[in-house]
Design an enzyme around this catalytic site. Sequence first.
Site, PDB file in Angstrom:
ATOM      1  N   THR A   1       0.820  -1.214   0.000  1.00 52.05           N
ATOM      2  CA  THR A   1       0.000   0.000   0.000  1.00 52.05           C
ATOM      3  C   THR A   1       0.854   1.263   0.000  1.00 52.05           C
ATOM      4  OG1 THR A   1      -0.192   0.030   2.415  1.00 52.05           O
ATOM      5  CG2 THR A   1      -1.871  -1.199   1.204  1.00 52.05           C
ATOM      6  N   ASP A   2       0.201   2.380  -0.312  1.00 55.84           N
ATOM      7  CA  ASP A   2       0.878   3.679  -0.319  1.00 55.84           C
ATOM      8  C   ASP A   2       0.444   4.496   0.899  1.00 55.84           C
ATOM      9  OD1 ASP A   2      -1.668   4.671  -0.923  1.00 55.84           O
ATOM     10  OD2 ASP A   2      -1.207   5.028  -3.032  1.00 55.84           O
ATOM     11  N   ALA A   3       0.839   5.751   0.939  1.00 60.69           N
ATOM     12  CA  ALA A   3       0.535   6.613   2.085  1.00 60.69           C
ATOM     13  C   ALA A   3      -0.964   6.836   2.268  1.00 60.69           C
ATOM     14  CB  ALA A   3       1.249   7.953   1.933  1.00 60.69           C
TER      15      ALA A   3
ATOM     16  N   GLY B   1      -3.087   4.471   2.023  1.00 58.90           N
ATOM     17  CA  GLY B   1      -3.642   3.230   2.554  1.00 58.90           C
ATOM     18  C   GLY B   1      -4.221   2.293   1.517  1.00 58.90           C
ATOM     19  N   VAL B   2      -4.071   2.625   0.239  1.00 60.06           N
ATOM     20  CA  VAL B   2      -4.548   1.751  -0.838  1.00 60.06           C
ATOM     21  C   VAL B   2      -3.347   1.146  -1.558  1.00 60.06           C
ATOM     22  CG1 VAL B   2      -6.698   3.036  -1.161  1.00 60.06           C
ATOM     23  CG2 VAL B   2      -4.698   3.634  -2.524  1.00 60.06           C
TER      24      VAL B   2
END
Length: 146
Positions: free
Chosen positions: A18-20, A22-23
Amino acid sequence: MNPTPLRDYQRTVHFADTDAAGVVYFANLLRFCHEAYEDALAQLGVDLRQFFSNSGLIVPITEAQIRFLKPLYCGDRLRVTIDPQRLDTSRFQLTYTLYNEGGDRVAIAQTQHMCLQLPHRQRVPIPDPLPAWLKSAPEEASDRED
């Protein structure tokens, strides 16, 4: 000829995927597709170490695209299906459909692959056992030099 049926690839989305926000980070969905491709090759009986070792034959991805439909989050279960298609004697395309645990489509991706012989990178026919897995392309497809 009908393609060989293979089981779908499944995995859990990890925090590292995930990225910052949250996905799942966009590039990781293509990584999941490649994992599904590797799993399909293994199911076909392909020795992955030999296939990816550049020992005379290489099968680079020459085109990739993905359309995002819904987000995936850490902990989600993911299922990837592959629809393989022969484009010509040395090229094939894989269409991936990615689903969440609820069965919703979350992404659709495509990769095109070309079979080349080293060291001169000459186009060569798709090696066994892949031809039996691939569906024939529509008549418009030809042996072009893309």
